[in-house]
Design a protein around this motif. Structure first.
Motif, PDB file in Angstrom:
ATOM      1  N   SER A  17       0.829  -1.201   0.000  1.00 33.09           N
ATOM      2  CA  SER A  17       0.000   0.000   0.000  1.00 33.09           C
ATOM      3  C   SER A  17       0.863   1.250   0.000  1.00 33.09           C
ATOM      4  CB  SER A  17      -0.890   0.025   1.247  1.00 33.09           C
ATOM      5  OG  SER A  17      -1.742  -1.092   1.294  1.00 33.09           O
ATOM      6  N   LEU A  18       0.300   2.316  -0.543  1.00 37.60           N
ATOM      7  CA  LEU A  18       0.919   3.640  -0.505  1.00 37.60           C
ATOM      8  C   LEU A  18      -0.189   4.677  -0.402  1.00 37.60           C
ATOM      9  CD1 LEU A  18       3.708   3.712  -3.263  1.00 37.60           C
ATOM     10  CD2 LEU A  18       4.068   3.942  -0.795  1.00 37.60           C
ATOM     11  N   ARG A  19       0.142   5.814   0.189  1.00 36.24           N
ATOM     12  CA  ARG A  19      -0.767   6.964   0.180  1.00 36.24           C
ATOM     13  C   ARG A  19      -0.059   8.118  -0.522  1.00 36.24           C
ATOM     14  NH1 ARG A  19      -4.208  10.560   4.575  1.00 36.24           N
ATOM     15  NH2 ARG A  19      -5.974   9.420   3.728  1.00 36.24           N
ATOM     16  N   PHE A  67      -8.142   1.348  -4.916  1.00 40.35           N
ATOM     17  CA  PHE A  67      -7.721   2.733  -4.708  1.00 40.35           C
ATOM     18  C   PHE A  67      -8.885   3.536  -4.136  1.00 40.35           C
ATOM     19  CE2 PHE A  67      -4.214   3.112  -8.228  1.00 40.35           C
ATOM     20  CZ  PHE A  67      -3.606   1.968  -7.724  1.00 40.35           C
ATOM     21  N   THR A  68      -8.563   4.502  -3.274  1.00 38.43           N
ATOM     22  CA  THR A  68      -9.562   5.392  -2.698  1.00 38.43           C
ATOM     23  C   THR A  68      -9.066   6.823  -2.758  1.00 38.43           C
ATOM     24  OG1 THR A  68     -10.297   3.672  -1.160  1.00 38.43           O
ATOM     25  CG2 THR A  68     -10.930   5.935  -0.659  1.00 38.43           C
ATOM     26  N   ILE A  69      -9.891   7.696  -3.310  1.00 33.06           N
ATOM     27  CA  ILE A  69      -9.572   9.123  -3.373  1.00 33.06           C
ATOM     28  C   ILE A  69     -10.369   9.850  -2.299  1.00 33.06           C
ATOM     29  CG2 ILE A  69      -9.633  11.210  -4.781  1.00 33.06           C
ATOM     30  CD1 ILE A  69      -9.507   9.428  -7.265  1.00 33.06           C
ATOM     31  N   ASP A  81      -5.238   6.774  -1.787  1.00 30.27           N
ATOM     32  CA  ASP A  81      -4.829   5.593  -1.035  1.00 30.27           C
ATOM     33  C   ASP A  81      -4.857   4.393  -1.958  1.00 30.27           C
ATOM     34  OD1 ASP A  81      -6.416   7.224   1.490  1.00 30.27           O
ATOM     35  OD2 ASP A  81      -4.431   6.370   1.845  1.00 30.27           O
ATOM     36  N   MET A  82      -3.718   3.755  -2.095  1.00 28.02           N
ATOM     37  CA  MET A  82      -3.574   2.638  -3.030  1.00 28.02           C
ATOM     38  C   MET A  82      -3.263   1.367  -2.235  1.00 28.02           C
ATOM     39  SD  MET A  82      -1.420   4.490  -6.075  1.00 28.02           S
ATOM     40  CE  MET A  82       0.076   4.612  -5.090  1.00 28.02           C
ATOM     41  N   ASN A  83      -4.111   0.376  -2.388  1.00 25.17           N
ATOM     42  CA  ASN A  83      -3.934  -0.912  -1.713  1.00 25.17           C
ATOM     43  C   ASN A  83      -3.839  -2.026  -2.746  1.00 25.17           C
ATOM     44  OD1 ASN A  83      -4.258   0.103   1.065  1.00 25.17           O
ATOM     45  ND2 ASN A  83      -6.370   0.507   0.438  1.00 25.17           N
ATOM     46  N   LEU A  84      -3.345  -3.179  -2.308  1.00 20.48           N
ATOM     47  CA  LEU A  84      -3.228  -4.346  -3.197  1.00 20.48           C
ATOM     48  C   LEU A  84      -2.539  -3.963  -4.501  1.00 20.48           C
ATOM     49  CD1 LEU A  84      -6.790  -5.860  -2.591  1.00 20.48           C
ATOM     50  CD2 LEU A  84      -4.620  -6.569  -1.555  1.00 20.48           C
ATOM     51  N   ILE A 119       6.651   2.669  -7.876  1.00 23.70           N
ATOM     52  CA  ILE A 119       7.215   1.450  -8.471  1.00 23.70           C
ATOM     53  C   ILE A 119       6.749   0.267  -7.635  1.00 23.70           C
ATOM     54  CG2 ILE A 119       9.298   0.182  -9.082  1.00 23.70           C
ATOM     55  CD1 ILE A 119      10.720   2.892  -9.347  1.00 23.70           C
ATOM     56  N   VAL A 120       6.077  -0.657  -8.295  1.00 24.03           N
ATOM     57  CA  VAL A 120       5.591  -1.861  -7.627  1.00 24.03           C
ATOM     58  C   VAL A 120       6.403  -3.032  -8.156  1.00 24.03           C
ATOM     59  CG1 VAL A 120       3.608  -3.293  -7.061  1.00 24.03           C
ATOM     60  CG2 VAL A 120       3.300  -0.834  -7.518  1.00 24.03           C
ATOM     61  N   SER A 121       7.250  -3.555  -7.296  1.00 23.99           N
ATOM     62  CA  SER A 121       8.162  -4.609  -7.732  1.00 23.99           C
ATOM     63  C   SER A 121       8.628  -5.419  -6.536  1.00 23.99           C
ATOM     64  CB  SER A 121       9.371  -3.990  -8.443  1.00 23.99           C
ATOM     65  OG  SER A 121      10.321  -4.981  -8.769  1.00 23.99           O
ATOM     66  N   ALA A 122       8.831  -6.699  -6.792  1.00 23.82           N
ATOM     67  CA  ALA A 122       9.381  -7.560  -5.748  1.00 23.82           C
ATOM     68  C   ALA A 122      10.890  -7.413  -5.680  1.00 23.82           C
ATOM     69  CB  ALA A 122       8.996  -9.004  -6.027  1.00 23.82           C
TER      70      ALA A 122
END
Length: 122
Positions: A17-19, A67-69, A81-84, A119-122
């Motif tokens: 998650s990120l905000r 996502f939630t704005i 707000d970004m989840n998953l 950046i979404v990465s393992a």
């Protein structure tokens, strides 16, 4: 004309998650419909979602439910707000606003902020 400063991006693992925050100045914030947009590498900027002056929201299908704005009209700030998070969410994220909904939906802005990199990465 509104000035915008986006922040909160970073590197996150898939499923994380990120905000993101976007602080606006130079215009009556509470008169603006605020939108979030993103531009992935090699792709054009796309609309992600928006929030109306009174808090109504809409999202593209790929982020709905994840996502939630939200907005704080006292702080002149809009949040994402970004989840998953998924690797395909990797992009530079931008916000922008206008009193006209079509302007926000179609991203018809003459100027943009610097954006914030996600950046979404393992």
């Amino acid at each position: 004309q509104v000035q915008l400063v986006e922040s909160g991006g970073g590197l996150v693992q898939p499923g994380g998650s990120l905000r993101l925050s976007c602080e606006a100045s130079g215009s009556a914030f509470d008169s603006l419909i605020m939108g979030w947009f993103r531009q992935a590498p090699g792709k054009s900027r796309e609309f992600v979602g928006l929030i109306s002056r009174v808090g109504g929201v809409m999202y593209i299908d790929s982020v709905r439910g994840r996502f939630t704005i939200s907005r704080d009209n006292v702080k002149n700030t809009v949040y994402l707000d970004m989840n998953l998070l998924r690797p395909e969410d990797t992009a530079v994220y931008y916000c922008n606003g206008d009193p006209n909904k079509a302007t926000v939906l179609f991203g018809r802005f003459d100027s943009w902020g610097q954006g914030t990199q996600v950046i979404v990465s393992a």
